[in-house]
Scaffold this motif. Structure first.
Motif, short mmCIF file in Angstrom:
data_model
loop_
_atom_site.label_atom_id
_atom_site.label_comp_id
_atom_site.label_asym_id
_atom_site.label_seq_id
_atom_site.Cartn_x
_atom_site.Cartn_y
_atom_site.Cartn_z
N ARG A 186 -5.41 10.83 8.63
CA ARG A 186 -6.77 10.28 8.52
C ARG A 186 -6.85 9.08 7.58
O ARG A 186 -7.83 8.35 7.59
N ARG A 187 -5.80 8.87 6.77
CA ARG A 187 -5.88 7.87 5.70
C ARG A 187 -5.42 6.49 6.17
O ARG A 187 -4.32 6.04 5.94
N ASP A 188 -6.31 5.82 6.90
CA ASP A 188 -6.02 4.43 7.26
C ASP A 188 -6.37 3.54 6.07
O ASP A 188 -7.02 3.96 5.12
N VAL A 189 -5.90 2.30 6.11
CA VAL A 189 -6.05 1.40 4.97
C VAL A 189 -6.67 0.09 5.41
O VAL A 189 -6.06 -0.70 6.14
N ASP A 190 -7.90 -0.13 4.98
CA ASP A 190 -8.60 -1.39 5.24
C ASP A 190 -8.93 -2.15 3.96
O ASP A 190 -9.09 -3.37 3.99
N THR A 191 -9.06 -1.44 2.86
CA THR A 191 -9.49 -2.04 1.60
C THR A 191 -8.53 -1.65 0.48
O THR A 191 -7.67 -0.77 0.64
N GLU A 193 -9.31 0.01 -2.14
CA GLU A 193 -9.59 1.42 -2.47
C GLU A 193 -8.86 2.35 -1.51
O GLU A 193 -8.33 3.40 -1.92
N ASP A 194 -8.83 2.00 -0.24
CA ASP A 194 -8.08 2.80 0.74
C ASP A 194 -6.60 2.84 0.39
O ASP A 194 -5.94 3.88 0.51
N LEU A 195 -6.08 1.70 -0.04
CA LEU A 195 -4.66 1.63 -0.38
C LEU A 195 -4.35 2.52 -1.59
O LEU A 195 -3.32 3.20 -1.61
N LEU A 196 -5.23 2.53 -2.57
CA LEU A 196 -5.02 3.41 -3.71
C LEU A 196 -4.99 4.87 -3.27
O LEU A 196 -4.19 5.66 -3.77
N ALA A 197 -5.86 5.23 -2.35
CA ALA A 197 -5.88 6.61 -1.85
C ALA A 197 -4.59 6.94 -1.11
O ALA A 197 -4.07 8.06 -1.22
N ALA A 198 -4.08 5.99 -0.34
CA ALA A 198 -2.81 6.22 0.37
C ALA A 198 -1.66 6.35 -0.62
O ALA A 198 -0.79 7.22 -0.46
N LEU A 199 -1.65 5.51 -1.65
CA LEU A 199 -0.61 5.61 -2.68
C LEU A 199 -0.65 6.96 -3.37
O LEU A 199 0.39 7.53 -3.72
N ARG A 221 -5.00 0.20 -11.48
CA ARG A 221 -5.82 1.34 -11.08
C ARG A 221 -5.01 2.37 -10.33
O ARG A 221 -5.32 3.55 -10.34
N ALA A 222 -3.95 1.93 -9.65
CA ALA A 222 -3.13 2.85 -8.88
C ALA A 222 -2.22 3.69 -9.75
O ALA A 222 -1.90 4.83 -9.43
#
Length: 237
Positions: A186-191, A193-199, A221-222
């Motif tokens: 479910r973790r696609d990356v558009d922003t 913030e999304d990238l931090l969540a994926a990391l 932040r990551a």
């Protein structure tokens, strides 16, 4: 092939824009020059994980980007030129038709190319759930968009990706998959913030290699979210 005419194993269709235009919303976090490399890394990790999934037979990437095509083909993906050139959903429908021209009974699934934390075991669970319905989909982490849309043998894919696609796929009659816990699918990356969540979930090696080149604010932040020992997930994990 089963008695009902369906081939064993899913064929995934992954769409990828030319890298120069891909992931435009990441420019602020990644920088305009670095953004295409990050988009390619996402696609490489997505396809690597998809090909490692036990119930995936093959992956077709619909793209006209030469650099991406060469590297994704080297992983084992089949490259399908985007001959319709009419946007995302036309590309997905075209990819599905190319797959079924070779395997008429194939179960096909459209999968986003921006899932750098994708885990084969979670994808396998989602596809197993999807196999119970003619058409099914998985919403993104925000419950607004869609990261996966499936069609079993004999059903048309009917993709309606883009923006609030969850509502459109529901309205089209596709069954929403809610059972298995599959955060990486479910973790696609558009922003940024999304990238931090994926990391935080743990990304594949291609994205992990590029992550240190993020703009300083994003990288800072990551850092608390991902201990160095667990930042990169093992291949096939």
């Amino acid at each position: 092939m089963r008695r009902d005419g369906a081939d064993v194993g899913w064929s995934l269709v992954v769409p990828l824009k030319p890298l120069v235009r891909a992931k435009s919303r990441l420019s602020r976090a990644a920088g305009e020059e670095f953004r295409p490399r990050l988009a390619l890394a996402f696609a490489l990790d997505t396809v690597t994980a998809a090909l490692a999934c036990e119930n995936v037979q093959d992956v077709a990437v619909v793209t006209d980007d030469r650099q991406a095509a060469e590297q994704l083909a080297a992983l084992g993906a089949r490259i399908v030129p985007d001959t319709p050139a009419r946007g995302l959903n036309a590309a997905l429908a075209h990819g599905a038709s190319v797959v079924r021209a070779r395997r008429p009974g194939a179960a096909v699934a459209a999968l986003n190319a921006d899932l750098p934390a994708l885990r084969p075991t979670e994808l396998e669970l989602v596809l197993h759930s999807a196999s119970q319905f003619p058409r099914a989909f998985l919403a993104d982490a925000a419950d607004i968009g869609t990261t996966l849309l499936t069609a079993t043998s004999g059903a048309e894919l009917e993709p309606a990706f883009g923006g609030a696609s969850r509502a459109r796929h529901l309205a089209s009659g596709a069954r929403e998959i809610t059972g298995p816990a599959a955060p990486s699918v479910r973790r696609d990356v558009d922003t940024g913030e999304d990238l931090l969540a994926a990391l935080a979930l743990g990304v594949g090696p291609h994205t992990a290699l590029q992550a240190p080149r993020l703009t300083p604010g994003t990288a800072a932040r990551a850092a608390p979210e991902r201990p160095a020992a667990s930042q990169v997930r093992a291949s096939g994990a």
